[in-house]
Design a protein around this motif. Structure first.
Motif, PDB file in Angstrom:
ATOM      1  N   VAL B 192     -68.235 -52.760  73.310  1.00 44.30           N
ATOM      2  CA  VAL B 192     -69.234 -51.896  72.670  1.00 44.30           C
ATOM      3  C   VAL B 192     -69.185 -52.076  71.156  1.00 44.30           C
ATOM      4  CG1 VAL B 192     -69.862 -49.508  72.234  1.00 44.30           C
ATOM      5  CG2 VAL B 192     -69.237 -50.223  74.538  1.00 44.30           C
ATOM      6  N   LEU B 193     -67.968 -52.133  70.603  1.00 45.91           N
ATOM      7  CA  LEU B 193     -67.832 -52.340  69.157  1.00 45.91           C
ATOM      8  C   LEU B 193     -68.409 -53.693  68.747  1.00 45.91           C
ATOM      9  CD1 LEU B 193     -64.285 -50.968  68.303  1.00 45.91           C
ATOM     10  CD2 LEU B 193     -66.496 -50.019  67.666  1.00 45.91           C
ATOM     11  N   GLN B 194     -68.189 -54.693  69.606  1.00 54.54           N
ATOM     12  CA  GLN B 194     -68.685 -56.036  69.314  1.00 54.54           C
ATOM     13  C   GLN B 194     -70.214 -56.045  69.269  1.00 54.54           C
ATOM     14  OE1 GLN B 194     -66.963 -58.398  68.351  1.00 54.54           O
ATOM     15  NE2 GLN B 194     -68.099 -60.279  68.642  1.00 54.54           N
ATOM     16  N   LEU B 195     -70.820 -55.334  70.234  1.00 55.68           N
ATOM     17  CA  LEU B 195     -72.285 -55.227  70.237  1.00 55.68           C
ATOM     18  C   LEU B 195     -72.757 -54.676  68.894  1.00 55.68           C
ATOM     19  CD1 LEU B 195     -75.096 -55.070  71.714  1.00 55.68           C
ATOM     20  CD2 LEU B 195     -74.482 -52.709  72.240  1.00 55.68           C
ATOM     21  N   LYS B 196     -72.024 -53.692  68.392  1.00 54.13           N
ATOM     22  CA  LYS B 196     -72.472 -53.058  67.151  1.00 54.13           C
ATOM     23  C   LYS B 196     -72.014 -53.813  65.915  1.00 54.13           C
ATOM     24  CE  LYS B 196     -71.159 -49.187  68.831  1.00 54.13           C
ATOM     25  NZ  LYS B 196     -70.863 -47.760  69.033  1.00 54.13           N
ATOM     26  N   SER B 197     -71.244 -54.894  66.112  1.00 53.78           N
ATOM     27  CA  SER B 197     -70.927 -55.779  64.982  1.00 53.78           C
ATOM     28  C   SER B 197     -72.010 -56.831  64.803  1.00 53.78           C
ATOM     29  CB  SER B 197     -69.593 -56.493  65.222  1.00 53.78           C
ATOM     30  OG  SER B 197     -68.558 -55.566  65.293  1.00 53.78           O
ATOM     31  N   THR B 198     -72.789 -57.077  65.878  1.00 57.66           N
ATOM     32  CA  THR B 198     -73.769 -58.165  65.802  1.00 57.66           C
ATOM     33  C   THR B 198     -74.824 -57.965  64.707  1.00 57.66           C
ATOM     34  OG1 THR B 198     -75.060 -57.194  67.586  1.00 57.66           O
ATOM     35  CG2 THR B 198     -73.492 -58.902  68.199  1.00 57.66           C
ATOM     36  N   PRO B 199     -75.207 -56.724  64.331  1.00 54.99           N
ATOM     37  CA  PRO B 199     -76.209 -56.623  63.257  1.00 54.99           C
ATOM     38  C   PRO B 199     -75.767 -57.290  61.955  1.00 54.99           C
ATOM     39  CG  PRO B 199     -76.028 -54.521  64.357  1.00 54.99           C
ATOM     40  CD  PRO B 199     -74.945 -55.391  64.919  1.00 54.99           C
ATOM     41  N   LEU B 200     -74.455 -57.498  61.775  1.00 55.72           N
ATOM     42  CA  LEU B 200     -73.996 -58.122  60.539  1.00 55.72           C
ATOM     43  C   LEU B 200     -74.563 -59.525  60.375  1.00 55.72           C
ATOM     44  CD1 LEU B 200     -70.244 -57.037  60.435  1.00 55.72           C
ATOM     45  CD2 LEU B 200     -72.098 -56.236  59.005  1.00 55.72           C
ATOM     46  N   VAL B 201     -74.840 -60.211  61.489  1.00 56.64           N
ATOM     47  CA  VAL B 201     -75.332 -61.581  61.365  1.00 56.64           C
ATOM     48  C   VAL B 201     -76.800 -61.619  60.923  1.00 56.64           C
ATOM     49  CG1 VAL B 201     -73.708 -62.408  63.099  1.00 56.64           C
ATOM     50  CG2 VAL B 201     -76.059 -61.906  63.758  1.00 56.64           C
ATOM     51  N   SER B 202     -77.443 -60.447  60.860  1.00 54.87           N
ATOM     52  CA  SER B 202     -78.801 -60.440  60.324  1.00 54.87           C
ATOM     53  C   SER B 202     -78.785 -60.867  58.855  1.00 54.87           C
ATOM     54  CB  SER B 202     -79.420 -59.048  60.458  1.00 54.87           C
ATOM     55  OG  SER B 202     -78.768 -58.149  59.589  1.00 54.87           O
ATOM     56  N   THR B 203     -77.629 -60.754  58.187  1.00 58.95           N
ATOM     57  CA  THR B 203     -77.551 -61.136  56.777  1.00 58.95           C
ATOM     58  C   THR B 203     -77.506 -62.648  56.604  1.00 58.95           C
ATOM     59  OG1 THR B 203     -75.145 -61.041  56.768  1.00 58.95           O
ATOM     60  CG2 THR B 203     -76.315 -59.034  56.173  1.00 58.95           C
ATOM     61  N   ILE B 204     -77.318 -63.397  57.700  1.00 60.23           N
ATOM     62  CA  ILE B 204     -77.368 -64.859  57.563  1.00 60.23           C
ATOM     63  C   ILE B 204     -78.565 -65.414  58.348  1.00 60.23           C
ATOM     64  CG2 ILE B 204     -74.939 -65.173  56.978  1.00 60.23           C
ATOM     65  CD1 ILE B 204     -74.491 -66.079  59.911  1.00 60.23           C
ATOM     66  N   THR B 205     -79.687 -64.744  58.203  1.00 65.61           N
ATOM     67  CA  THR B 205     -81.014 -65.180  58.677  1.00 65.61           C
ATOM     68  C   THR B 205     -81.177 -65.196  60.192  1.00 65.61           C
ATOM     69  OG1 THR B 205     -80.660 -67.576  58.885  1.00 65.61           O
ATOM     70  CG2 THR B 205     -81.157 -66.753  56.680  1.00 65.61           C
ATOM     71  N   ILE B 206     -80.282 -64.551  60.948  1.00 67.53           N
ATOM     72  CA  ILE B 206     -80.474 -64.512  62.405  1.00 67.53           C
ATOM     73  C   ILE B 206     -81.286 -63.269  62.751  1.00 67.53           C
ATOM     74  CG2 ILE B 206     -79.310 -64.270  64.621  1.00 67.53           C
ATOM     75  CD1 ILE B 206     -77.089 -65.990  63.498  1.00 67.53           C
ATOM     76  N   MET B 207     -82.396 -63.490  63.490  1.00 67.47           N
ATOM     77  CA  MET B 207     -83.305 -62.380  63.792  1.00 67.47           C
ATOM     78  C   MET B 207     -82.880 -61.660  65.066  1.00 67.47           C
ATOM     79  SD  MET B 207     -85.674 -61.787  61.604  1.00 67.47           S
ATOM     80  CE  MET B 207     -87.203 -61.214  62.304  1.00 67.47           C
ATOM     81  N   GLU B 208     -81.747 -60.925  65.017  1.00 68.10           N
ATOM     82  CA  GLU B 208     -81.388 -60.117  66.179  1.00 68.10           C
ATOM     83  C   GLU B 208     -82.038 -58.729  66.027  1.00 68.10           C
ATOM     84  OE1 GLU B 208     -79.855 -58.379  63.599  1.00 68.10           O
ATOM     85  OE2 GLU B 208     -78.793 -57.522  65.333  1.00 68.10           O
ATOM     86  N   THR B 209     -81.698 -57.832  66.946  1.00 71.53           N
ATOM     87  CA  THR B 209     -82.440 -56.563  67.031  1.00 71.53           C
ATOM     88  C   THR B 209     -82.525 -55.829  65.694  1.00 71.53           C
ATOM     89  OG1 THR B 209     -81.312 -56.437  69.152  1.00 71.53           O
ATOM     90  CG2 THR B 209     -82.741 -54.620  68.584  1.00 71.53           C
ATOM     91  N   TYR B 210     -81.408 -55.748  64.996  1.00 72.39           N
ATOM     92  CA  TYR B 210     -81.400 -54.997  63.749  1.00 72.39           C
ATOM     93  C   TYR B 210     -82.316 -55.655  62.713  1.00 72.39           C
ATOM     94  CZ  TYR B 210     -79.789 -52.924  59.419  1.00 72.39           C
ATOM     95  OH  TYR B 210     -79.757 -52.299  58.206  1.00 72.39           O
ATOM     96  N   ALA B 211     -82.282 -56.986  62.668  1.00 70.67           N
ATOM     97  CA  ALA B 211     -83.121 -57.706  61.709  1.00 70.67           C
ATOM     98  C   ALA B 211     -84.600 -57.462  62.003  1.00 70.67           C
ATOM     99  CB  ALA B 211     -82.810 -59.195  61.756  1.00 70.67           C
ATOM    100  N   VAL B 212     -84.936 -57.316  63.300  1.00 74.15           N
ATOM    101  CA  VAL B 212     -86.332 -57.070  63.669  1.00 74.15           C
ATOM    102  C   VAL B 212     -86.789 -55.716  63.122  1.00 74.15           C
ATOM    103  CG1 VAL B 212     -87.896 -56.687  65.600  1.00 74.15           C
ATOM    104  CG2 VAL B 212     -86.217 -58.522  65.717  1.00 74.15           C
ATOM    105  N   ALA B 213     -85.940 -54.694  63.280  1.00 76.21           N
ATOM    106  CA  ALA B 213     -86.293 -53.377  62.749  1.00 76.21           C
ATOM    107  C   ALA B 213     -86.456 -53.448  61.230  1.00 76.21           C
ATOM    108  CB  ALA B 213     -85.229 -52.347  63.127  1.00 76.21           C
ATOM    109  N   GLY B 214     -85.572 -54.215  60.595  1.00 74.65           N
ATOM    110  CA  GLY B 214     -85.668 -54.378  59.143  1.00 74.65           C
ATOM    111  C   GLY B 214     -86.968 -55.046  58.749  1.00 74.65           C
ATOM    112  N   ARG B 215     -87.346 -56.044  59.528  1.00 70.48           N
ATOM    113  CA  ARG B 215     -88.577 -56.783  59.249  1.00 70.48           C
ATOM    114  C   ARG B 215     -89.807 -55.883  59.374  1.00 70.48           C
ATOM    115  NH1 ARG B 215     -90.517 -61.924  58.972  1.00 70.48           N
ATOM    116  NH2 ARG B 215     -92.647 -61.348  58.657  1.00 70.48           N
ATOM    117  N   ILE B 216     -89.825 -55.048  60.416  1.00 70.77           N
ATOM    118  CA  ILE B 216     -90.958 -54.140  60.600  1.00 70.77           C
ATOM    119  C   ILE B 216     -91.022 -53.153  59.434  1.00 70.77           C
ATOM    120  CG2 ILE B 216     -91.826 -52.270  62.059  1.00 70.77           C
ATOM    121  CD1 ILE B 216     -90.701 -53.901  64.435  1.00 70.77           C
TER     122      ILE B 216
END
Lengths: 255, 257
Positions: B192-216
């Protein structure tokens, strides 16, 4: 203790009466030379800062610079954390739905920068099949999405200009699109000189690239008229040119 | 089921439904109808799941030797393993991601790497994200498994040796299963913690869920509604992980003393 508190309260009340609250000028917290960047001691310097000082003096208002994250700068304005956006923000119809803009105070073309000798040209044909880097939520991104995204291999979005320049230097993107002045500063830096070159400005599209850069204000803010007058005044009396001379060897006000 | 609807639970359910209704009525949700954003969210959620699963698996595979080395290895294996765990656990994950992506990435220009067949992969962002996130799992789980390996009763291992069971079979059939079984709840939590660590990779141009919300948010200047949707998505994914690990735990009968 009580007396001190009362005195402080009185002083505060008087202070507010005599002097209006300082106007909080929001700049993007990332360095954007030569417009806004923090110097070694953390003070904000650059053309836009000098320009702001002149405007505030002209309009007789007290201004304080408030660094704000670029991607949240419009919400920061509408929620009252800042009063004015002064962050090289292009005037666009999309943004004008949410905020008001002053008259433009400068207008520079957007350009494409690539690795040296890439052979890429600044048009859709030249960028076909290439990976393009661009700062998120900018006019350059909108332009890239419209003209280059249909033919490019990929459009990568970055939070800051530094990040896409770094990825251009690292060869992860083939080209980046950015404001000519900001990209010029990068190309003059050590890293930029080593890797990259400008291949020219993109074809103009006023609808997307906007009518230049203006102050952003909350809808209906009376400060708008004051700022517009101040821009006109310092354009007329030569202050604008005097400020620009040390930074640019051409007129950045545009046509 | 009748026992479930106690007064305080009914109250909480009403409050929760009220909050959802408020968000739906007063929020701006028109962007959800935009197929572009729907597609981005589907891709983003898939990427979040993919990153979580792949990095947990790779990380666990790395964590087993690291844990073993620390638990019973000779000093020349135990010491590097301990240093690795300390460094990984002692530094921010965001910094590790950036060091790998921008730091390591800046060493490549002009070298043989850029001309090699690997470059089309190495110039993308996801390999760096997978490596950074996997190393993070390896660091944390290596420490967890160290304790797990040590907690398996020594008598069992001695008995197995006395029976003439080969070392690898002993490890595979007796030692590892018991160690894993002991830490299964911990690993569930770490996933569960790992799932919530994945948004960090949005800072290196990966469009995961958090990056999508940021984009919107950046496209529409709507802040809270994408974030609310994001919260719901992550809660659903977390729920799935919890259920999955409950099922895992149910598969392994355990005898409690």
């Amino acid at each position: 203790m009580k007396k001190i508190l009362l005195a402080t309260a009185a002083a505060l009340a008087l202070g507010t009466a005599a002097l209006a609250e300082p106007v909080k000028i929001g700049v993007a917290a990332e360095p954007y030379p030569p417009f806004t960047s923090p110097d070694a001691s953390g003070n904000w310097v650059g053309w836009e800062v000098d320009f702001m000082v002149a405007i505030c003096k002209q309009a007789a208002i007290e201004c304080v610079i408030t660094p704000t994250a670029w991607d949240g700068i419009i919400p920061a304005l509408t929620s009252g954390q800042i009063d004015v956006i002064m962050s090289s923000m292009s005037i666009t119809a999309e943004r004008a739905k949410t905020i008001d803009f002053s008259d433009k105070y400068y207008n520079t073309p957007a350009m494409i920068v690539t690795a040296k000798g890439s052979g890429i040209t600044a048009d859709p044909a030249g960028l076909t099949g290439k990976i393009i880097g661009v700062q998120v939520a900018t006019t350059h991104e909108a332009y890239t999405q419209k003209y280059f995204a249909p033919v490019a291999a990929e459009v990568k979005t970055y939070q800051t200009l530094d990040e896409h320049n770094q990825d251009l230097a690292a060869g992860r993107v083939d080209a980046v699109m950015g404001d000519s002045i900001a990209m010029d500063a990068f190309l003059k830096s050590e890293a930029g000189m080593a890797c990259c070159e400008a291949v020219g400005a993109v074809a103009d599209d006023a609808e997307i690239l906007g009518a230049g850069v203006g102050f952003g204000l909350r809808k209906g803010d009376p400060l708008l008229a004051t700022l517009n007058e101040a821009i006109k005044a310092i354009r007329a009396d030569g202050t604008y040119d005097a400020i620009s001379k040390p930074y640019f060897d051409f007129d950045i006000y545009g046509k | 089921m009748a026992g479930f609807w106690k007064p305080h639970r009914v109250g909480m359910a009403v409050v929760a439904l009220g909050l959802v209704a408020l968000a739906v009525i007063y929020g701006r949700w028109e962007w959800l109808a935009n197929p572009k954003y729907q597609m981005l969210f589907v891709k983003g959620i898939w990427l979040s799941i993919w990153l979580t699963v792949v990095t947990m698996c790779v990380g666990m595979v790395l964590a087993i030797p690291i844990g073993l080395a620390q638990a019973v290895g000779p000093w020349y294996l135990a010491a590097p393993a301990r240093v690795f765990c300390t460094v990984i656990r002692g530094t921010p994950l965001l910094m590790q991601i950036w060091l790998l992506y921008y730091g390591l990435g800046s060493l490549f220009p002009g070298t043989w790497v850029q001309k090699s067949d690997l470059w089309p992969i190495l110039r993308q962002a996801w390999p760096y994200a997978v490596v950074a996130l996997s190393l993070s799992v390896a660091g944390y789980e290596g420490e967890v498994l160290r304790g797990a390996f040590k907690s398996v009763p020594h008598g069992q291992l001695e008995a197995a040796k006395a029976m003439g069971i080969p070392r690898f079979t002993l490890f595979r059939r007796i030692w590892l299963p018991q160690a894993l079984q002991r830490v299964l709840p911990t690993i569930g939590g770490e996933t569960v913690l790992q799932l919530k660590s994945t948004p960090l990779v949005s800072t290196i141009t990966i469009m995961e869920t958090y990056a999508v919300a940021g984009r919107i948010r950046q496209d529409t200047f709507i802040i809270y509604e994408p974030l609310l949707l994001l919260a719901v998505i992550y809660m659903c994914l977390t729920g799935l992980i919890v259920l999955l690990f409950r099922w895992f735990e149910a598969q392994t009968p355990s005898r409690t003393a």
